[in-house]
Structures are given as structure tokens and as C-alpha cells.
Design an enzyme around this catalytic site. Structure first.
Site, short mmCIF file in Angstrom:
data_model
loop_
_atom_site.label_atom_id
_atom_site.label_comp_id
_atom_site.label_asym_id
_atom_site.label_seq_id
_atom_site.Cartn_x
_atom_site.Cartn_y
_atom_site.Cartn_z
CG ASN A 53 15.56 44.40 -41.19
OD1 ASN A 53 15.41 43.81 -42.25
ND2 ASN A 53 14.60 44.51 -40.28
NE ARG A 54 15.58 39.88 -45.09
CZ ARG A 54 15.04 39.59 -43.91
NH1 ARG A 54 14.59 40.53 -43.11
NH2 ARG A 54 14.96 38.33 -43.50
CG HIS B 86 20.43 40.49 -38.86
ND1 HIS B 86 19.62 41.58 -38.83
CD2 HIS B 86 19.63 39.43 -38.52
CE1 HIS B 86 18.39 41.22 -38.48
NE2 HIS B 86 18.36 39.92 -38.30
CG HIS C 142 17.96 39.07 -33.70
ND1 HIS C 142 16.91 38.20 -33.52
CD2 HIS C 142 17.93 39.44 -35.00
CE1 HIS C 142 16.29 38.04 -34.67
NE2 HIS C 142 16.88 38.79 -35.59
CE1 TYR D 132 16.16 35.17 -32.53
CE2 TYR D 132 14.08 34.07 -33.02
CZ TYR D 132 15.29 34.59 -33.44
OH TYR D 132 15.64 34.50 -34.77
CG ASP E 173 10.54 38.84 -40.54
OD1 ASP E 173 11.11 39.76 -39.93
OD2 ASP E 173 11.15 37.94 -41.14
CD GLN F 8 11.87 43.47 -39.13
OE1 GLN F 8 11.91 44.63 -39.54
NE2 GLN F 8 11.54 42.47 -39.91
CD GLU G 143 14.99 41.80 -35.04
OE1 GLU G 143 15.80 42.10 -35.93
OE2 GLU G 143 14.13 40.92 -35.19
#
Ligand code: GLA
Length: 375
Positions: A111-112, A137, A209, A211, A275, A312, A340
Site C-alpha cells: 500500500n501507500r 507497494h 496481491h 486477484y 479501494d 485492503q 490484501e
């Protein structure tokens, strides 16, 4: 008479061998296996795909590039196997610039981190930025873009991956020695265990991560999947998805997934789609169930258990039909969802959030289980 006895003995021997063979076949069918396949070359080193299979017919494939999950095959309600994660057939797919972190290990900080900056013990650090001036990431070359060392563990149900990120890698302090173990269990769970040690204080936030599309491609989007997340609050973010520090309640908002609901029900009311990081409602720090996903079209049911405080939930908002993946599937918006498990975004700059600092002498641990079944 002698001939008859001989025939009789031969017949008995044949039956005995047949029975024995059946036993051997059954016994081997009850075993785990890990098979290996070459998966291209990255920076002059061979990339290998490892496939772990369990006796219940589930298969998990992992490549040592990025520690990436390239396939998860589970049976549907009719026992028909299907691949429930997005990905590519070959390494070039994963190496392309537009690969949106399909299936990979994410770190050193998932993440950020706002502007890629933080200070720790009076010293400021600048991490490489790669997302609107922020770090996403782990920066420009995160753990998803390196080759891990893979080791098959005894019992053929676990693959261990190790990597040491050097002091200063992407700007992070300390040599960080990381171990990730992927284990497939008999109850069709994929367990991911992360651990790490450092020689300087440093923030760590590791995750995967993947999907997921539980319909295995039958449904072009996950909007009909039903989701439950055990969380009362979420971390509010600004337009660049950086936390404001506020933790609004989900109650009465589109963010409320405490009772399972189709993902598409309220998504239009969430700008850009989901998100966000949910603040998980936990009873302790051990492994606990925090989310469930159900796809009625296949009957597949996914339960997520974790030791982490956050989740997340991302609805593949940036997928835009420009990527074609496995089985020639074109990945459009909302083709899959990510769950996540993590610490909160931008924790190094948010004193109110649970700490992500790992100090020398301590060991970072996180465990997440993705458990598959049918209903
Ligand atoms: C995370 C982020 C998203 C997006 C994806 C990768 O889930 O929160 O904003 O960047 O990774 O595309």
C-alpha cells in the site's frame, strides 16, 4: 491337473498384483506433490513455476519471480476444477509495465506511503515514488519485481521463498531478511506465512496481491460475488488514496459489509470503486476469520483468516480491458477483487495507527489463510 493348479496360482498372483497396484495408486493419489516447470528467464536467471497439489484436487502454482501466485485451481459445486485468480501464461506477461501486481508478494511496504517519506528515530527517509508522487507497494522495484530463492519443504505441501532486501533498497533502512512460506492444506486452504528480521529499525508491511474471481471466468466481473468483512470502520483516504487519519464508521454507508451483500449493490456510490482499508474487528492478535466471499454461479466460497489489523478490499477499478491473461481472458474493470491483509496504509506517518516498525532483535510475523470450499 498340474496345468490347472498353475493357472489357478497365476490367477491368484494376478489378482494379488492388481489389488496391490490399486492400493499403490490410491496411496499415491492421497499424497501431496510439488512439480516444477521452467517459466522463462529474468536477469539471466531461470524462473521456475512450482505447482503444489493436494489429495483433495486443489492446485496452487507459484513462480519465484515476485513470489507470484500464478494459479489457484479449486473445484466448483459440481466438482469441476477452475482457476480462481487472474494472471498470465508466461513470464513476459508478469514483466510488462502494466502488470497490476497480479498474485505477487508485496513489500517492503504494501500500500501507500505519502510522498514516499517518513522519519524514524529522528532520521528522515525517502523511498522511491511510483504512484502520483507517492510510494505504492514498496516503490519502483518492490519485492514483486525480484527473484526469490525457492525451496520445497518436506512433505511436498509447502514452498518456502527467501529474499534479503539490502540496506537502502528503494530507500528503506536496514538489511531485511524475509521468508515467505506458501502451504496448501488438506482442507483446501492456502496458508501464507511471512517473517522478517532487520539490522536497523524499518517499516515492514508484507502482503499478497492475488486477484480473485471465484467463478473462474464464468462471470466477467465480481459484482455479483457476495462479500462479508468484519469491520466497524475504515481508513478514510484523500483523492490520491492517502489516509487522512480519520476512521469513519461503515454503518449506514456503502462501506458496510458486516452482513454479506453483493459487491455491485452499492459500488456506484463509491467514487472509483472500492479501494480502501477496513479496520478489522478482531478479538485478539491471533489468526481470525475476517472476511468471506461467495459466488453463487460456481458455488465457491472463500474465507479469509489473518493475523493482520487491516484489509485492503480493491475491486480491480484500474483494470481496463488492455490486459489479456490466462485462458485468453480479457480483464475488464471489476474482473476480480483483491483482499490484501495488511497494516494500515501510510502508518509510518500516522502515529494513531498500529505501528509497522520492526526493530533489530524482533521478528516480523504475519499469517493469512485463504480457505476454499463450496456451498
Ligand atoms: C492496491 C491499491 C490500488 C491499486 C492496486 C494495484 O490494491 O490500493 O489502488 O494500485 O493495488 O493496481
Amino acid at each position: 491337473m498340474r496345468k490347472l493348479t498353475l493357472l489357478f496360482l497365476l490367477a491368484v498372483a494376478a489378482i494379488f498384483t492388481a489389488c496391490n497396484n490399486t492400493q499403490t495408486a490410491d496411496a499415491s493419489a492421497m499424497k501431496y506433490s510439488i512439480t516444477e516447470k521452467p517459466f522463462g528467464v529474468f536477469e539471466n536467471e531461470a524462473v521456475t513455476q512450482y505447482t503444489i497439489a493436494n489429495p483433495a484436487g486443489m492446485q496452487v502454482s507459484i513462480i519465484n519471480y515476485g513470489g507470484t501466485l500464478t494459479g489457484i485451481i479449486t473445484p466448483d459445486k459440481d466438482k469441476k476444477p477452475g482457476d480462481v485468480i487472474l494472471g498470465f501464461d508466461s513470464l513476459s506477461g508478469y514483466l510488462q509495465k502494466g502488470n497490476p501486481y497480479f498474485g505477487c508478494l508485496v513489500g517492503r511496504y504494501g500500500n501507500r506511503i505519502a510522498k514516499g517519506k517518513f522519519s524514524l528515530n529522528g532520521q528522515s527517509y525517502q523511498i522511491t515514488v511510483n504512484n502520483n508522487g507517492n510510494m505504492l507497494h514498496g516503490g519502483v522495484r518492490g519485492l514483486d519485481k525480484v527473484l526469490w530463492k525457492a525451496t520445497k519443504l518436506a512433505g511436498d505441501s509447502s514452498l518456502q521463498l527467501t529474499y534479503t532486501s539490502k540496506d537502502g533498497d528503494q530507500g528503506f533502512p536496514g538489511n531485511l531478511a524475509i521468508t515467505v512460506v506458501y502451504t496448501l492444506t488438506t482442507d483446501n486452504s492456502l496458508k501464507i506465512e511471512y517473517s522478517a528480521t532487520t539490522d536497523k529499525a524499518t517499516p515492514v508491511n508484507l502482503t499478497n496481491h492475488a486477484y480473485f474471481n471465484l467463478s473462474a471466468g464464468k462471470e466477467p466481473t465480481i459484482l455479483n460475488h457476495e462479500l462479508m468483512i468484519k469491520a466497524e470502520d475504515y481508513t478514510e483516504v484523500d483523492t490520491l488514496l492517502i489516509p487522512t487519519g480519520k476512521l469513519p464508521a461503515v454503518k449506514g454507508t456503502p462501506m458496510d459489509f458486516n452482513t454479506a451483500k453483493p459487491i455491485g449493490r452499492d459500488i456506484a456510490a463509491v467514487k472509483g470503486g472500492y479501494d480502501h482499508n477496513w479496520v478489522l474487528r478482531r478479538t485478539g492478535t491471533g489468526l481470525e476469520k475476517v472476511a468471506e466471499v461467495y459466488d453463487a454461479s460456481s458455488g465457491r466460497f472463500l474465507e479469509v483468516l489473518t493475523t493482520e489489523p487491516g484489509l485492503q478490499f480493491y475491486t480491480g477499478n484500474f483494470l481496463d480491458s488492455t490486459l489479456t491473461g490466462k485462458y485468453n481472458r480479457v480483464y475488464g474493470q471489476h474482473a476480480a477483487l483483491c483482499l490484501e491483509t495488511q497494516h494500515f496504509p501510510d502508518s509510518p506517518n500516522q502515529p494513531g495507527f498500529p505501528t509497522t516498525t520492526l526493530n533489530p532483535g524482533e521478528t516480523y510475523h504475519q499469517t493469512t489463510v485463504y480457505r476454499f470450499s463450496v456451498k
